[in-house]
Design a protein around this motif. Sequence first.
Motif, PDB file in Angstrom:
ATOM      1  N   SER A 560       0.828  -1.211   0.000  1.00 42.70           N
ATOM      2  CA  SER A 560       0.000   0.000   0.000  1.00 42.70           C
ATOM      3  C   SER A 560       0.860   1.258   0.000  1.00 42.70           C
ATOM      4  O   SER A 560       0.533   2.231  -0.686  1.00 42.70           O
ATOM      5  CB  SER A 560      -0.950  -0.009   1.202  1.00 42.70           C
ATOM      6  OG  SER A 560      -0.212   0.016   2.425  1.00 42.70           O
ATOM      7  N   HIS A 561       1.936   1.266   0.748  1.00 43.88           N
ATOM      8  CA  HIS A 561       2.897   2.369   0.737  1.00 43.88           C
ATOM      9  C   HIS A 561       4.212   1.841   1.299  1.00 43.88           C
ATOM     10  O   HIS A 561       4.289   0.687   1.724  1.00 43.88           O
ATOM     11  CB  HIS A 561       2.381   3.585   1.501  1.00 43.88           C
ATOM     12  CG  HIS A 561       2.097   3.340   2.950  1.00 43.88           C
ATOM     13  ND1 HIS A 561       1.165   2.422   3.394  1.00 43.88           N
ATOM     14  CD2 HIS A 561       2.626   3.883   4.082  1.00 43.88           C
ATOM     15  CE1 HIS A 561       1.127   2.414   4.712  1.00 43.88           C
ATOM     16  NE2 HIS A 561       2.006   3.285   5.152  1.00 43.88           N
ATOM     17  N   LEU A 562       5.237   2.683   1.317  1.00 44.55           N
ATOM     18  CA  LEU A 562       6.598   2.192   1.516  1.00 44.55           C
ATOM     19  C   LEU A 562       7.146   2.445   2.911  1.00 44.55           C
ATOM     20  O   LEU A 562       8.358   2.616   3.085  1.00 44.55           O
ATOM     21  CB  LEU A 562       7.529   2.818   0.467  1.00 44.55           C
ATOM     22  CG  LEU A 562       7.160   2.493  -0.982  1.00 44.55           C
ATOM     23  CD1 LEU A 562       8.073   3.226  -1.947  1.00 44.55           C
ATOM     24  CD2 LEU A 562       7.227   0.992  -1.226  1.00 44.55           C
ATOM     25  N   HIS A 563       6.297   2.453   3.913  1.00 44.28           N
ATOM     26  CA  HIS A 563       6.767   2.528   5.289  1.00 44.28           C
ATOM     27  C   HIS A 563       7.162   1.135   5.763  1.00 44.28           C
ATOM     28  O   HIS A 563       6.644   0.120   5.305  1.00 44.28           O
ATOM     29  CB  HIS A 563       5.690   3.120   6.189  1.00 44.28           C
ATOM     30  CG  HIS A 563       5.638   4.624   6.145  1.00 44.28           C
ATOM     31  ND1 HIS A 563       4.557   5.338   6.583  1.00 44.28           N
ATOM     32  CD2 HIS A 563       6.538   5.538   5.704  1.00 44.28           C
ATOM     33  CE1 HIS A 563       4.791   6.632   6.421  1.00 44.28           C
ATOM     34  NE2 HIS A 563       5.989   6.774   5.891  1.00 44.28           N
ATOM     35  N   ALA A 564       8.098   1.116   6.743  1.00 39.95           N
ATOM     36  CA  ALA A 564       8.717  -0.146   7.159  1.00 39.95           C
ATOM     37  C   ALA A 564       7.722  -1.153   7.700  1.00 39.95           C
ATOM     38  O   ALA A 564       7.918  -2.367   7.542  1.00 39.95           O
ATOM     39  CB  ALA A 564       9.797   0.134   8.213  1.00 39.95           C
ATOM     40  N   ASP A 565       6.647  -0.698   8.345  1.00 45.57           N
ATOM     41  CA  ASP A 565       5.705  -1.642   8.940  1.00 45.57           C
ATOM     42  C   ASP A 565       4.806  -2.295   7.902  1.00 45.57           C
ATOM     43  O   ASP A 565       3.980  -3.151   8.247  1.00 45.57           O
ATOM     44  CB  ASP A 565       4.863  -0.960  10.023  1.00 45.57           C
ATOM     45  CG  ASP A 565       4.146   0.275   9.515  1.00 45.57           C
ATOM     46  OD1 ASP A 565       4.608   0.883   8.537  1.00 45.57           O
ATOM     47  OD2 ASP A 565       3.122   0.657  10.123  1.00 45.57           O
ATOM     48  N   HIS A 566       4.965  -1.945   6.624  1.00 46.76           N
ATOM     49  CA  HIS A 566       4.195  -2.561   5.546  1.00 46.76           C
ATOM     50  C   HIS A 566       5.072  -3.314   4.553  1.00 46.76           C
ATOM     51  O   HIS A 566       4.561  -4.142   3.811  1.00 46.76           O
ATOM     52  CB  HIS A 566       3.381  -1.494   4.806  1.00 46.76           C
ATOM     53  CG  HIS A 566       2.300  -0.879   5.638  1.00 46.76           C
ATOM     54  ND1 HIS A 566       0.958  -1.135   5.448  1.00 46.76           N
ATOM     55  CD2 HIS A 566       2.367  -0.020   6.682  1.00 46.76           C
ATOM     56  CE1 HIS A 566       0.249  -0.461   6.334  1.00 46.76           C
ATOM     57  NE2 HIS A 566       1.085   0.231   7.101  1.00 46.76           N
ATOM     58  N   ILE A 567       6.370  -3.032   4.535  1.00 52.51           N
ATOM     59  CA  ILE A 567       7.246  -3.662   3.538  1.00 52.51           C
ATOM     60  C   ILE A 567       8.370  -4.482   4.159  1.00 52.51           C
ATOM     61  O   ILE A 567       9.057  -5.223   3.462  1.00 52.51           O
ATOM     62  CB  ILE A 567       7.870  -2.595   2.610  1.00 52.51           C
ATOM     63  CG1 ILE A 567       8.832  -1.688   3.393  1.00 52.51           C
ATOM     64  CG2 ILE A 567       6.789  -1.774   1.922  1.00 52.51           C
ATOM     65  CD1 ILE A 567       9.608  -0.721   2.513  1.00 52.51           C
ATOM     66  N   GLY A 568       8.571  -4.381   5.483  1.00 53.60           N
ATOM     67  CA  GLY A 568       9.726  -5.028   6.114  1.00 53.60           C
ATOM     68  C   GLY A 568       9.748  -6.533   5.968  1.00 53.60           C
ATOM     69  O   GLY A 568      10.809  -7.153   5.964  1.00 53.60           O
ATOM     70  N   GLY A 569       8.576  -7.177   5.841  1.00 55.88           N
ATOM     71  CA  GLY A 569       8.530  -8.632   5.739  1.00 55.88           C
ATOM     72  C   GLY A 569       8.450  -9.165   4.325  1.00 55.88           C
ATOM     73  O   GLY A 569       8.174 -10.355   4.132  1.00 55.88           O
ATOM     74  N   LEU A 570       8.698  -8.297   3.322  1.00 57.93           N
ATOM     75  CA  LEU A 570       8.530  -8.723   1.927  1.00 57.93           C
ATOM     76  C   LEU A 570       9.404  -9.930   1.603  1.00 57.93           C
ATOM     77  O   LEU A 570       8.951 -10.870   0.929  1.00 57.93           O
ATOM     78  CB  LEU A 570       8.847  -7.553   0.997  1.00 57.93           C
ATOM     79  CG  LEU A 570       8.759  -7.844  -0.507  1.00 57.93           C
ATOM     80  CD1 LEU A 570       7.362  -8.300  -0.885  1.00 57.93           C
ATOM     81  CD2 LEU A 570       9.170  -6.616  -1.317  1.00 57.93           C
ATOM     82  N   ASP A 571      10.637  -9.942   2.058  1.00 63.45           N
ATOM     83  CA  ASP A 571      11.533 -11.057   1.763  1.00 63.45           C
ATOM     84  C   ASP A 571      10.969 -12.359   2.315  1.00 63.45           C
ATOM     85  O   ASP A 571      11.060 -13.407   1.675  1.00 63.45           O
ATOM     86  CB  ASP A 571      12.914 -10.768   2.344  1.00 63.45           C
ATOM     87  CG  ASP A 571      13.953 -11.763   1.858  1.00 63.45           C
ATOM     88  OD1 ASP A 571      14.345 -11.680   0.695  1.00 63.45           O
ATOM     89  OD2 ASP A 571      14.356 -12.631   2.655  1.00 63.45           O
ATOM     90  N   GLY A 572      10.371 -12.321   3.495  1.00 56.40           N
ATOM     91  CA  GLY A 572       9.777 -13.532   4.061  1.00 56.40           C
ATOM     92  C   GLY A 572       8.567 -14.003   3.281  1.00 56.40           C
ATOM     93  O   GLY A 572       8.322 -15.203   3.156  1.00 56.40           O
TER      94      GLY A 572
END
Length: 805
Positions: A560-572
Motif C-alpha cells: 500500500s505504501h513504503l513505510h517499514a511496517d508494511h514492507i519489512g517482511g517482503l523477503d519472508g
Amino acid sequence: MRLVPAALAAWAVVLVGLVLGPVAAAVVTALAAVAAAVGVRRRSAVLLAAAGCAAAAGLVVAAHGVLVAGHPVRAAAEAGAAATLHVVTTDDPQPIRSAVPGEPQVLVAARLVRAEAAGGVWDAGGRVLLIAPGEEWRGLLPGQALTAHGLLAPAGRADLTVAVLRARGAPDDVTPPPWWQTGAGALRTGLRDAASALPEAPGGLLPGLAVGDTTRMTTEVQDDFRASGLTHLTAVSGANLAIVAGAVLALLRLFRADPRVSAVAGGLAVLGFVVLARPSPSVVRAAAMGAVVLLALALGRGRSAVPALAVAVLALLLADPALAVDPGFALSVLATGALVLVAPGWAAALRARGTPGWAAEAVVVPAAAFLATAPVVAGLSGQVAPVAVLANLLAVPAVAPATVLGVLAALVSPVSAGAAQVCAWLAWPFAGWLVEVADRAAAVPDAALPWPDGVPGALLLAVALVVLVLFWRARRGRALLLAVLLGLALVLVPTRVVPPGWPPPGWAVVACDVGQGDAIVLATGEPGRAVLVDAGPDTGPVDACLDRLGVRSLALVVLSHLHADHIGGLDGALRGRPTGGVAVGPVLLPAGGLAGVGRAAAAHGVAVVALAAGQRLEWPGLVLDVIGPLRPDPHLDPDDGTAVNDGSLVLRARTAAGTVLLSGDVELAAQADLVASGTDLRSDVLKMPHHGSRYTSVEFLNAVAPRAVLVSVGQGNIYRHPDPGLMSGLERAGVAVARTDQAGDVAVLGPEGTGTAELVRRGDPLPARRRRVLVSGSRAPRAPPRWWRAPWRSARSARPRRRGS
C-alpha cells in the motif's frame, strides 16, 4: 575467590551511581569506606577487597556523574538547541532497526571535542550519540574526526552520555581514519570480496562469523539468526578471540613449542584480531574477556581464570563505568564465567559416563553459555526461546572452522585474491550449515515463549533456572521434572505448534498477526494461491502466517505504501513462493523503502509493477479495484509521515465472503477525498486505516458502513493504536471488531450476499515487543473525533466466533 565479591561489589556501586546519580554514589562510597575500615580491624581480606574496590568504583562513577551533570552541552540539550559538534567517532555506525517511517538512520557513538550552540562555544569532552542519515554516515570508521550539525536532545540512557544530536545532512570536515583502521578496512574488504564468490546467504554470513562484518548479510539470514538465538555468532565476542588464539596455540602445540612462546603467540593473535575486527569499545571488551579464556588455556590452570575474570571486570568498569549498564558487557561476563566455571565440571561428568571428550565439550559449551545468559536475554527481549539451546548445539561444530578460515581469507587477501577465495570456498560448507540450522530453527512455530521483560523478568527466570537445577540434582525431583515437561509438551505441542481448526474451511480474507504492521491475505479460487496486501515489519511473522494458511504461491503482492511496517517482511513473503509480481502505488517515497523493495524483489526474481486508481485486477474468485490515491503527490516530503500515509493504495476487494475495503494507512485528508469523489466505498468488511488510529473521520466510516472491521495492530505498540474511543464507538454501533493484538490471525468467511460473514479468531497473538524507537518531528496530538450515532447502527453485524467454536 576473594576478587569475585570485590568485582560484584564494584559493579553494584557503579550501577547505583549511574541510575541514582552522583549523590547516591557518594553515599555508597562513604559506606564502603566504613566497611573497608571494619575489614582492616577484623583482618578480613574478603571484606577489605570488596569494600575497597566498591569505594574506588564509587569515587570514579561519582566524579563522572558530576562532570556529566554540570556539562554545558547538557543544558543546551535540555532546551533542544541547534548545535554544531566537533567529534571523534568511537565505534562503527549501527543501523537503527525500527518501524518508524522515514529514511534509514544510524547511531554513531562519538567523543566530543568542541561544541558550538546558541549559548556559546565549549571545548569540553564527553560521550555523545549522533542519530544520522544512514546513506551519508554508514561508511565511517572509528577514530575519524568530523563536524556534525543538527538539533540537540537529552540523553535517554543512564550511561554517562552527555547529549544526543539529531544530525542533518552529511558530516563535514571528515578526517582520514588512523592507519590501523585503514589496514583493517582493507583486510575486511578482501574478505568480503573473497566471500562474494559463494552463494548469497553463506557468502554474506562468513565475514560476520569471522570479523563481525554483517554489511552483506541478507535480511532473511539476519532474521533467522535473531529468531533462533544465533545472533551472538555474528557479533565479535570473547568466543571469536578464543577460537583464533586457540587455533594458534593448537598449531604451536603440534611443534611442542615452549608454553611461554605459546602464550606470547596467543597474545599476538588476540592483538592482531582486535585490529582486524576494528578496536571499537565492544571489540576491546571482547578482547578482555577472551584473554581470560586464553590465560587459562596458556597456563593450564583452570582456577586462574576466575581471578582473571574478576580483574578484567574491575579494570573495565573503572576505565569505563558506562559498561555497567551495557547488556553486551553483562552477556560477555556471564558467558565467560559459565565457560570457565560451569562447563568444565559438566564436561567431566559427561566424560565419566562414557561420553567422548569432543562430544562432551560440544554439548556443555552452548548449554552453559545459554543458561548463564538466558535471564539477561529474557529481560531484554521479553521472551524465552528454548529452541536456541538446540540451535546453538547444532551450530557448535561449524563455528570454529568457519571463523578460522574466514580470518585466514582476510589475512591472505592482500597477497593473493585466489588464495583468499580458496579459504572462502573451504569455509562454505560450515557457513552453509549455520544458515540451514538458523533457517530450520526459526521455522519452528511459536518457538519463542512470552516472558516478563525488564529486571523482574530476568530475576524471575534466574530463580526458575536455579529451581530447575536443584530439582534435576535430586533423583525424585528429576523424575517429577521430567513428568512436568512431558505434560507441558503434550499440551503445548497440539495447541501452539499445530493449532486445531486452523485455517478455517472457506476462508476468504485473513488479517495476519505480524505485530505492529499490516499483512492481509486474499484467497483466490485456486487452492494454495493468494494475493497478499502488505507484508508487515518483519520477515518471520508473515512467512509463518502464509505457511499456516497453506499458501504456496502468490498471484501478486500489493504494497500500500513504503513505510517499514508494511514492507519489512517482503523477503519472508517471497521466500520459496512463486510470485506474479510486487505492486507499488504512485507515491514512491521514502526512497530507502523503494530501494529495499527493489532489492528483495530482485533477489527472488520478481518484477516490480505500478498500480494507480482506476485499475481492476481479476483472478478466479477475487476482484481487486484500485480506488486510491486520487491525488498522489510524487514530490511530497518523505519525512512527512502523514503525507506518505495519505498516498497509500486503497483497494476494494470482491471476495467469496463479500466486499472488503483495504484502506492502507490513509488519514483524514485522503479519507475526505475518497468520500468527496462519490466512489462507492460501501463494504461488508473494513480493514481499519492506520491500525485503528484516531485520525479516522466520521464521514469515511459512514460511507463505508461496514458490518465488521479488522484492526491489524501489535501488542504494546508505542503509538497506542488502536484508539479506545474509536473501538468502543464501533462496538456500540453494532460492528464486529477483531484486533490482531488480541485475537492473533483473523479470518473472514461466509457465503457472499447472505449478510452472515463470520470472523474466526485463531487466538495466540504475538507477544508485545520491547523496542527503543527514536522519534523525531512528532506532531502534537489532535483531539479524537466525537463519536456519532451512525445511520447504519441497526445493520446486522457479523457473528464472531473463536477457533474451534
